[in-house]
Design a protein around this motif. Structure first.
Motif, PDB file in Angstrom:
ATOM      1  N   ASP A 297       0.800  -1.234   0.000  1.00  0.00           N
ATOM      2  CA  ASP A 297       0.000   0.000   0.000  1.00  0.00           C
ATOM      3  C   ASP A 297       0.828   1.278   0.000  1.00  0.00           C
ATOM      4  OD1 ASP A 297      -2.313  -1.452  -0.069  1.00  0.00           O
ATOM      5  OD2 ASP A 297      -2.685  -1.344   2.097  1.00  0.00           O
ATOM      6  N   ASN A 298       2.018   1.248   0.602  1.00  0.00           N
ATOM      7  CA  ASN A 298       2.793   2.483   0.708  1.00  0.00           C
ATOM      8  C   ASN A 298       3.323   2.984  -0.629  1.00  0.00           C
ATOM      9  OD1 ASN A 298       2.598   3.101   3.514  1.00  0.00           O
ATOM     10  ND2 ASN A 298       3.952   1.373   3.932  1.00  0.00           N
ATOM     11  N   VAL A 299       3.144   2.211  -1.695  1.00  0.00           N
ATOM     12  CA  VAL A 299       3.538   2.667  -3.023  1.00  0.00           C
ATOM     13  C   VAL A 299       2.703   3.882  -3.447  1.00  0.00           C
ATOM     14  CG1 VAL A 299       1.927   1.254  -4.357  1.00  0.00           C
ATOM     15  CG2 VAL A 299       4.173   1.815  -5.316  1.00  0.00           C
ATOM     16  N   LYS A 300       1.605   4.098  -2.780  1.00  0.00           N
ATOM     17  CA  LYS A 300       0.731   5.229  -3.104  1.00  0.00           C
ATOM     18  C   LYS A 300       1.222   6.545  -2.497  1.00  0.00           C
ATOM     19  CE  LYS A 300      -3.237   2.072  -2.923  1.00  0.00           C
ATOM     20  NZ  LYS A 300      -4.482   1.733  -2.181  1.00  0.00           N
ATOM     21  N   HIS A 301       2.237   6.471  -1.636  1.00  0.00           N
ATOM     22  CA  HIS A 301       2.684   7.674  -0.931  1.00  0.00           C
ATOM     23  C   HIS A 301       3.538   8.564  -1.825  1.00  0.00           C
ATOM     24  CE1 HIS A 301       3.743  10.303   2.305  1.00  0.00           C
ATOM     25  NE2 HIS A 301       5.012   9.945   2.346  1.00  0.00           N
ATOM     26  N   ASN A 302       3.103   9.825  -1.955  1.00  0.00           N
ATOM     27  CA  ASN A 302       3.845  10.839  -2.702  1.00  0.00           C
ATOM     28  C   ASN A 302       3.862  12.115  -1.878  1.00  0.00           C
ATOM     29  OD1 ASN A 302       4.322   9.696  -5.624  1.00  0.00           O
ATOM     30  ND2 ASN A 302       2.224   9.137  -5.088  1.00  0.00           N
ATOM     31  N   THR A 303       5.043  12.679  -1.675  1.00  0.00           N
ATOM     32  CA  THR A 303       5.128  13.816  -0.765  1.00  0.00           C
ATOM     33  C   THR A 303       4.394  15.051  -1.269  1.00  0.00           C
ATOM     34  OG1 THR A 303       7.333  14.208  -1.718  1.00  0.00           O
ATOM     35  CG2 THR A 303       7.241  13.200   0.443  1.00  0.00           C
ATOM     36  N   THR A 304       4.390  15.293  -2.565  1.00  0.00           N
ATOM     37  CA  THR A 304       3.707  16.483  -3.086  1.00  0.00           C
ATOM     38  C   THR A 304       2.237  16.469  -2.696  1.00  0.00           C
ATOM     39  OG1 THR A 304       5.233  16.605  -4.960  1.00  0.00           O
ATOM     40  CG2 THR A 304       3.150  17.801  -5.152  1.00  0.00           C
ATOM     41  N   GLU A 305       1.574  15.343  -2.952  1.00  0.00           N
ATOM     42  CA  GLU A 305       0.157  15.222  -2.600  1.00  0.00           C
ATOM     43  C   GLU A 305      -0.046  15.194  -1.088  1.00  0.00           C
ATOM     44  OE1 GLU A 305       1.773  13.498  -4.813  1.00  0.00           O
ATOM     45  OE2 GLU A 305       0.616  13.264  -6.661  1.00  0.00           O
ATOM     46  N   TYR A 306       0.895  14.557  -0.386  1.00  0.00           N
ATOM     47  CA  TYR A 306       0.761  14.422   1.071  1.00  0.00           C
ATOM     48  C   TYR A 306       0.839  15.785   1.759  1.00  0.00           C
ATOM     49  CZ  TYR A 306       1.499  12.382   5.727  1.00  0.00           C
ATOM     50  OH  TYR A 306       1.382  12.021   7.041  1.00  0.00           O
ATOM     51  N   VAL A 307       1.820  16.610   1.369  1.00  0.00           N
ATOM     52  CA  VAL A 307       1.962  17.937   1.967  1.00  0.00           C
ATOM     53  C   VAL A 307       0.753  18.805   1.628  1.00  0.00           C
ATOM     54  CG1 VAL A 307       3.311  20.074   1.930  1.00  0.00           C
ATOM     55  CG2 VAL A 307       4.474  17.866   2.079  1.00  0.00           C
ATOM     56  N   ALA A 308       0.268  18.704   0.397  1.00  0.00           N
ATOM     57  CA  ALA A 308      -0.927  19.468   0.006  1.00  0.00           C
ATOM     58  C   ALA A 308      -2.124  19.069   0.864  1.00  0.00           C
ATOM     59  CB  ALA A 308      -1.233  19.235  -1.470  1.00  0.00           C
ATOM     60  N   GLU A 309      -2.237  17.776   1.128  1.00  0.00           N
ATOM     61  CA  GLU A 309      -3.331  17.281   1.976  1.00  0.00           C
ATOM     62  C   GLU A 309      -3.214  17.843   3.387  1.00  0.00           C
ATOM     63  OE1 GLU A 309      -4.468  13.036   4.091  1.00  0.00           O
ATOM     64  OE2 GLU A 309      -3.503  12.993   2.121  1.00  0.00           O
ATOM     65  N   LEU A 310      -1.988  17.851   3.939  1.00  0.00           N
ATOM     66  CA  LEU A 310      -1.783  18.394   5.283  1.00  0.00           C
ATOM     67  C   LEU A 310      -2.067  19.892   5.329  1.00  0.00           C
ATOM     68  CD1 LEU A 310       1.458  16.566   6.535  1.00  0.00           C
ATOM     69  CD2 LEU A 310      -0.923  16.047   7.090  1.00  0.00           C
ATOM     70  N   LYS A 311      -1.698  20.602   4.268  1.00  0.00           N
ATOM     71  CA  LYS A 311      -1.954  22.048   4.240  1.00  0.00           C
ATOM     72  C   LYS A 311      -3.450  22.354   4.177  1.00  0.00           C
ATOM     73  CE  LYS A 311       2.386  23.924   2.440  1.00  0.00           C
ATOM     74  NZ  LYS A 311       3.030  24.754   1.403  1.00  0.00           N
ATOM     75  N   ASN A 312      -4.196  21.532   3.487  1.00  0.00           N
ATOM     76  CA  ASN A 312      -5.652  21.719   3.458  1.00  0.00           C
ATOM     77  C   ASN A 312      -6.262  21.450   4.826  1.00  0.00           C
ATOM     78  OD1 ASN A 312      -5.809  22.411   0.740  1.00  0.00           O
ATOM     79  ND2 ASN A 312      -6.011  20.285   0.067  1.00  0.00           N
ATOM     80  N   ARG A 313      -5.698  20.498   5.527  1.00  0.00           N
ATOM     81  CA  ARG A 313      -6.229  20.109   6.832  1.00  0.00           C
ATOM     82  C   ARG A 313      -5.847  21.102   7.922  1.00  0.00           C
ATOM     83  NH1 ARG A 313      -4.191  14.425   7.926  1.00  0.00           N
ATOM     84  NH2 ARG A 313      -5.376  14.086   6.003  1.00  0.00           N
ATOM     85  N   ILE A 314      -4.641  21.666   7.816  1.00  0.00           N
ATOM     86  CA  ILE A 314      -4.091  22.464   8.904  1.00  0.00           C
ATOM     87  C   ILE A 314      -4.842  23.778   9.117  1.00  0.00           C
ATOM     88  CG2 ILE A 314      -2.383  23.876   7.660  1.00  0.00           C
ATOM     89  CD1 ILE A 314      -1.666  21.854  10.853  1.00  0.00           C
ATOM     90  N   VAL A 315      -5.574  24.253   8.116  1.00  0.00           N
ATOM     91  CA  VAL A 315      -6.298  25.520   8.268  1.00  0.00           C
ATOM     92  C   VAL A 315      -7.639  25.330   8.976  1.00  0.00           C
ATOM     93  CG1 VAL A 315      -5.187  26.606   6.296  1.00  0.00           C
ATOM     94  CG2 VAL A 315      -7.295  25.306   5.952  1.00  0.00           C
ATOM     95  N   THR A 316      -8.010  24.093   9.276  1.00  0.00           N
ATOM     96  CA  THR A 316      -9.246  23.825  10.012  1.00  0.00           C
ATOM     97  C   THR A 316      -8.943  23.624  11.491  1.00  0.00           C
ATOM     98  OG1 THR A 316      -9.114  21.424   9.670  1.00  0.00           O
ATOM     99  CG2 THR A 316     -10.230  22.728   7.967  1.00  0.00           C
ATOM    100  N   LYS A 317      -9.949  23.774  12.296  1.00  0.00           N
ATOM    101  CA  LYS A 317      -9.763  23.653  13.738  1.00  0.00           C
ATOM    102  C   LYS A 317      -9.275  22.255  14.087  1.00  0.00           C
ATOM    103  CE  LYS A 317     -11.977  24.999  18.070  1.00  0.00           C
ATOM    104  NZ  LYS A 317     -13.189  25.592  18.694  1.00  0.00           N
TER     105      LYS A 317
END
Length: 748
Positions: A297-317
């Motif tokens: 499953d970890n073959v799906k991990h890509n840092t570009t998408e992962y960081v973007a996902e974290l940035k979308n999440r971090i602006v919420t409470k």
């Protein structure tokens, strides 16, 4: 309490310490003794057994139970013991201790070797000295109060008589040890070694190439192993070409490493070992393996998408872990607010010497030679992997050519042990630079969101901060998906600012590659965000960054982060002994500004940046000056101050600060591990760069004299470097860098 001094045989002493000469041994098992400065916080902080060996020729051997990786601990530990022993430094030699639970913790990490053992080491020296003095008094039939030790002799005050330590060591070894409560210690003004810039005890061996590192071990009949490990975490070997590999000249055998379960823990990675009669053949044999992998499953991990996902999440409470007042109400009602998002990528420790371990397994026993930071953890994990008792595993600690947290993990020693058992011959596992960069344990990728409100007087009234990064604990559980309190205590929840409204929150982030410790750990990302944001607020308020720091820190006081229901860990230290002291933070900041001239005007295209940070119970401030021309940044100079409490060896503290500046600049300017399709893209120093000579600026370090208990030294210098650099770039060019490394935005 258990406390003894023994005269043991050469064979017994060799078994415990590895010393190769007959000698009288003064062994102190401290049992339940509680140091004045360092209250034990775990079982391995209670027990300690260091050995002082005095030879008949008056030479002294002192055991170092910690690992030497360039920080100078093999000099500092003997300094402390020899000081209270009153030994002549010219007669002192250091002996590396084996893995032994009687020493207490041997994990050389967390900047705690001196911090945790300073008082106990002094007791070791003072106890041995008292016994030698008593032996001399008995010899002369005088009151012990009329004798004193100095320069490896015991002198009689009322006559010109003196006797060497070596002459009376045997008699001293037969005495009962003194009660620790009766021991006397030197005052600071009497110190001859503590606080003095003593030259490294191993310096000659190191510069002449005689020092033995993990990569240097050679044993008779030894084989060499290189392992092709899975590029994607959790991937499994489906098949490989053993015959093609064995056809490579020098290759002896191949071996599929035992398939390891998740979670990661300290297990070796799945893969295939190539064993040869030389390293080159083993490396060449790997190229012929042609492994077919089941990637997982970890073959799906890509840092570009992962960081973007974290940035979308971090602006919420997020999940609150420390709250004071009402941040959200104040931010909503304020007309003057500011916010920013910061990110730090995965990072590799990238020590100059990649990991290496040599093992012999015979007759149900195992002996390992390894460049390890954690000999006891290595002993435990090797024993478990081989299915034998821990006392059947002997760990010899070599010099470490850098480590920074990577060599605290025992996976490479386990690999050597498993292969030595399989081949029934000594086997040395050699990690290449590519192995180290692509299959290591990484500093976690992270994203942070900060927001603040200011009133009409430009005073900060609210501070909101959120953090998200995969936890190191995920490595050991496979299920934890949020930062833990010990990680949040590293420069996040312990924010020392005096603001009316404060909120510290976390967000979930799961792991996909091996997360592990790296020099200064989570302080890296937390200091980068906070130090940068302070500078941004200062610019918005139209005041100096120095003044903004003072405003946020508030009045001199001792801060207790637990007041706001935050479960503060304080680096495992008691807060009454190691408080968060605002006065010391300010002193470090003020001194670096004064010494560097960071508050003075600069030339066009030049700028200063500053930051201060408390970590590992020490206080460090950094001022960096840069020049930016045509989007190229040149670091001109960097200054640091450190208040690490009582300093044992200022020369080594200065060297570690200088190393921290270089390490921090490497991270800030160049450091980035990126992952694509589950695999690390970088492979060597050409694409995972560290600071080169031409990029290294002038470095100045200032040690703040203090009578406080010893704090950490190896790590506190690194966290303030990145924010001070980013701030300097802004003041030189107007360009604000919030996503490290700088090389992705400017030429470096």
């Amino acid at each position: 309490m258990s406390h003894k001094i023994e005269n043991v045989s050469r064979r017994q002493f060799l078994k415990v310490s590895g010393i190769g000469a007959s000698s009288f041994v003064l062994a102190s098992s401290l049992g339940s003794y509680t140091p004045v400065w360092a209250q034990p916080t775990s079982q391995d902080d209670v027990e300690l057994n260091l050995f002082v060996s005095i030879h008949a020729d008056n030479k002294v051997d002192i055991i170092c139970h910690r690992s030497e990786m360039g920080q100078g601990i093999r000099t500092s530990i003997p300094q402390v013991v020899a000081e209270e022993l009153c030994a002549n430094w010219e007669l002192v030699s250091v002996v590396q201790g084996l893995a032994n639970k009687e020493y207490g913790s041997q994990n050389t990490d967390g900047s705690r070797s001196i911090r945790r053992f300073y008082t106990t080491l002094r007791q070791m020296g003072a106890s041995a000295r008292a016994m030698l003095e008593q032996a001399a008094a008995d010899l002369w039939k005088v009151d012990v109060n009329t004798v004193y030790a100095e320069d490896s002799y015991v002198h009689h005050k009322d006559s010109n008589r003196k006797v060497s330590f070596g002459y009376i060591a045997e008699a001293a070894g037969k005495l009962s040890p003194p009660d620790p409560e009766t021991l006397t210690y030197k005052s600071k003004k009497e110190f001859k070694l503590i606080g003095k810039p003593v030259t490294g005890i191993d310096s000659t061996e190191i510069v002449s190439g005689q020092a033995e590192f993990g990569q240097d071990i050679r044993l008779e009949n030894m084989l060499y192993a290189s392992i092709e490990r899975s590029k994607v975490l959790g991937a499994k070997v489906k098949s490989y070409d053993a015959e093609a590999t064995k056809s490579v000249k020098g290759v002896v055998s191949t071996f599929k490493m035992p398939e390891q379960p998740m979670p990661v823990m300290f297990h070796p990675m799945n893969g295939v070992a190539v064993i040869a009669d030389n390293t080159w053949s083993a490396l060449q044999g790997r190229k012929a393996l042609n492994i077919d992998w089941e990637l997982g499953d970890n073959v799906k991990h890509n840092t570009t998408e992962y960081v973007a996902e974290l940035k979308n999440r971090i602006v919420t409470k997020g999940k609150p872990i420390r709250v004071k007042g009402d941040v959200y109400s104040d931010l909503e009602n304020s007309t003057d607010t500011h916010s920013a998002i910061y990110s730090v990528p995965y990072l590799s420790q990238a020590p100059m010497e990649p990991s290496a371990a040599t093992a012999v397994v015979k007759d149900g026993k195992c002996e390992i030679w390894a460049c390890t930071q954690s000999p006891q953890v290595t002993q435990q994990n090797v024993a478990q992997a081989l299915g034998i008792e821990q006392d059947k595993v002997k760990i010899n600690v070599t010099f470490l050519g850098g480590a920074f947290g990577r060599k605290a993990k025992p996976d490479f020693s386990i690999e050597a042990a498993l292969l030595a058992k399989e081949l029934n011959r000594p086997v040395k596992v050699v990690w290449s630079r590519e192995d180290d960069i692509q299959q290591g344990f990484y500093h976690s990728v992270s994203v942070q969101h900060l927001a603040a409100a200011m009133d009409n007087e430009k005073q900060v009234t609210s501070w909101l901060q959120r953090t998200a990064f995969p936890s190191i604990l995920w490595t050991f559980t496979g299920t934890v998906d949020e930062p833990q309190m010990n990680e949040l205590s590293l420069g996040f929840g312990d924010l020392p600012f005096e603001v009316n409204n404060l909120a510290c929150e976390t967000h979930k982030a799961t792991g996909h590659i091996r997360i592990g410790w790296m020099r200064s750990v989570c302080n890296i990302q937390h200091s980068f965000a906070q130090g940068s944001f302070v500078d941004e607020l200062a610019s918005k308020a139209g005041i100096s960054t120095h003044k903004m720091w003072h405003q946020l820190l508030g009045k001199d006081r001792l801060v207790d982060p637990k007041t706001d229901d935050f479960d503060y860990q304080n680096y495992g230290e008691p807060q009454d002994v190691f408080p968060v002291d605002i006065k010391r933070i300010k002193r470090a900041l003020d001194l670096v500004v004064e010494k560097s001239g960071a508050d003075q005007p600069t030339k066009e295209n030049e700028g200063w940046g500053i930051c201060v940070h408390r970590s590992f119970v020490s206080y460090c401030a950094v001022a960096t000056k840069v020049k930016v021309v045509e989007n190229k940044v040149t670091v001109l100079e960097i200054h640091s101050t450190i208040d690490a409490g009582t300093v044992v060896n200022p020369d080594r503290v200065r060297a570690q600060q200088e190393g921290s500046m270089i390490f921090g600049l490497s991270i800030a300017l160049l450091g980035e591990i990126s992952v694509k399709d589950g695999a690390v893209e970088q492979s060597n120093y050409h694409d995972y760069q560290v600071l080169r000579m031409h990029q290294c600026p002038k470095i100045e370090t200032y040690i703040i004299e203090s009578d406080a208990p010893p704090g950490g030294v190896g790590e506190p210098g690194t966290p303030p470097v990145a924010p001070s650099l980013a701030n300097a770039i802004f003041h030189a060019s107007g360009k604000r860098i919030r996503d490290l490394p700088v090389k992705n935005h400017m030429s470096v």
